[in-house]
Design a protein around this motif. Structure first.
Motif, PDB file in Angstrom:
ATOM      1  N   VAL A 176      43.835 -66.728   8.270  1.00 50.60           N
ATOM      2  CA  VAL A 176      43.776 -68.164   8.554  1.00 50.60           C
ATOM      3  C   VAL A 176      43.222 -68.439   9.946  1.00 50.60           C
ATOM      4  N   GLY A 177      43.776 -67.759  10.955  1.00 53.19           N
ATOM      5  CA  GLY A 177      43.426 -68.096  12.329  1.00 53.19           C
ATOM      6  C   GLY A 177      42.651 -67.057  13.101  1.00 53.19           C
ATOM      7  N   GLY A 178      42.428 -65.871  12.514  1.00 53.97           N
ATOM      8  CA  GLY A 178      41.739 -64.816  13.236  1.00 53.97           C
ATOM      9  C   GLY A 178      42.720 -63.934  13.987  1.00 53.97           C
ATOM     10  N   ALA A 179      42.264 -62.749  14.401  1.00 56.56           N
ATOM     11  CA  ALA A 179      43.137 -61.770  15.033  1.00 56.56           C
ATOM     12  C   ALA A 179      43.713 -62.267  16.358  1.00 56.56           C
ATOM     13  N   SER A 180      42.915 -62.965  17.160  1.00 56.16           N
ATOM     14  CA  SER A 180      43.390 -63.417  18.475  1.00 56.16           C
ATOM     15  C   SER A 180      44.491 -64.461  18.337  1.00 56.16           C
ATOM     16  N   ALA A 226      37.799 -70.272  11.899  1.00 54.88           N
ATOM     17  CA  ALA A 226      39.232 -70.040  11.909  1.00 54.88           C
ATOM     18  C   ALA A 226      39.969 -71.351  12.118  1.00 54.88           C
ATOM     19  N   ARG A 227      41.151 -71.462  11.506  1.00 51.79           N
ATOM     20  CA  ARG A 227      41.964 -72.660  11.631  1.00 51.79           C
ATOM     21  C   ARG A 227      43.234 -72.351  12.394  1.00 51.79           C
ATOM     22  N   SER A 228      44.014 -73.396  12.679  1.00 51.39           N
ATOM     23  CA  SER A 228      45.286 -73.201  13.347  1.00 51.39           C
ATOM     24  C   SER A 228      46.278 -72.547  12.389  1.00 51.39           C
ATOM     25  N   ILE A 229      47.257 -71.852  12.939  1.00 48.48           N
ATOM     26  CA  ILE A 229      48.282 -71.198  12.146  1.00 48.48           C
ATOM     27  C   ILE A 229      49.483 -72.133  12.056  1.00 48.48           C
ATOM     28  N   PRO A 230      49.893 -72.554  10.847  1.00 51.10           N
ATOM     29  CA  PRO A 230      50.995 -73.508  10.721  1.00 51.10           C
ATOM     30  C   PRO A 230      52.324 -72.905  11.157  1.00 51.10           C
ATOM     31  N   LEU A 231      53.256 -73.791  11.560  1.00 55.19           N
ATOM     32  CA  LEU A 231      54.567 -73.340  12.015  1.00 55.19           C
ATOM     33  C   LEU A 231      55.319 -72.598  10.918  1.00 55.19           C
ATOM     34  N   SER A 232      55.126 -73.006   9.663  1.00 58.35           N
ATOM     35  CA  SER A 232      55.807 -72.353   8.547  1.00 58.35           C
ATOM     36  C   SER A 232      55.396 -70.897   8.399  1.00 58.35           C
TER      37      SER A 232
END
Length: 301
Positions: free
Chosen positions: A237-241, A4-10
């Motif tokens: 992108v980042g997973g459920a958590s 999983a990756r970070s979730i972008p601000l956009s």
């Protein structure tokens, strides 16, 4: 396995704004129409809009077992969540309290993910989740305590929280690779059928058609279409958590939006909660460094 990756601000910003706006507009909606009828119409219209988008763009539709998994995820994520929330709002639960309960989603999702999916929780993400809880307690905790006892409205809202958390995990576990357009259409349709059964049993009728129509337009176009696409993308992108960690900022933003919509003036606690929620979102969705041992394991296959 893809990490999983970070979730972008956009992607994070519209999710927070859309979900935050849904609570005060939802309160306006249930004041004009029965809650389960409102939920059924919202989800039906959303399914139709997403289906048209999917057909025009020739997106791939899920089939077989994946179709069933997608439908179950929709009933949990959207049927239980919106049906529970709108039922609670109609029973007298304030929009701000509803936002507070749903914002517990990161805590419940992270706990379920750790138990069911063996997902590791770093210290930083634990701090982020803790700050998220603190943010909503500082902002709206006094209103929850003022309720005194657990009434039916709070029970329905808690049921919405459970469906939201379980649905996000089910989506991550069983619906990987589903197109957000077709997946959203199937999930909204399945949820509409489930809530529609409850709508057949409820009493009441539409008392203000103009208000109900305006609320439905916002809830469908912004909430169900744009919000569904953004949330499913965030889970992918980042997973459920990580995706659910965004909702720690929803209650203070919802309180701020309730000022012009419901006449509720934000308190100093709401302002402090906005700051705490923002920090919680950053910590809860940040990209964690990969340890050397994990790198070697991935490299070695």
């Amino acid at each position: 396995m893809k990490s999983a990756r970070s979730i972008p601000l956009s992607l994070a910003a519209p999710i927070v704004f859309i979900w935050a706006s849904g609570f005060p507009t939802g309160a306006l909606g249930v004041a004009a129409a029965p809650p389960f009828l409102l939920t059924t119409v919202r989800l039906t219209l959303a399914a139709l809009v997403l289906a048209v988008i999917a057909l025009c763009s020739r997106a791939n539709w899920p089939n077989g077992k994946l179709l069933g998994h997608t439908a179950i995820a929709g009933i949990l994520t959207y049927g239980m969540q919106f049906g529970g929330c709108y039922g609670g709002l109609s029973a007298g639960v304030p929009a701000s309290v509803t936002a507070l309960v749903i914002a517990m989603n990161p805590v419940l999702t992270a706990a379920l993910a750790a138990c069911l999916l063996r997902e590791r929780l770093s210290r930083i993400r634990l701090v982020g989740l803790g700050l998220g809880v603190l943010a909503v307690v500082v902002t709206l905790g006094d209103q929850v305590l003022a309720e005194g006892t657990l009434n039916p409205g709070i029970f329905l809202t808690m049921l919405g929280l459970l469906g939201f958390s379980a649905g996000g995990l089910y989506q991550q576990r069983c619906c990987a690779g589903v197109d957000v357009r077709t997946g959203g259409a199937v999930q909204s349709a399945a949820a509409a059928l489930a809530v529609g059964v409850a709508a057949l049993l409820e009493h009441g009728h539409v008392t203000h058609w103009a208000q109900a129509t305006a609320v439905l337009l916002w809830l469908v176009l912004a909430g169900s279409v744009v919000g569904t696409a953004c949330y499913l993308r965030a889970v992918a992108v980042g997973g459920a958590s990580r995706a659910s960690a965004l909702f720690s900022a929803v209650p203070p933003v919802s309180a701020l939006l309730a000022w012009p919509l419901l006449g509720e003036i934000p308190s100093i606690g709401a302002v402090l909660g906005i700051a705490l929620g923002a920090v919680a979102c950053v910590l809860g969705t940040r990209r964690e460094p990969v340890r050397e041992a994990e790198r070697e394991q991935v490299a070695g296959g």
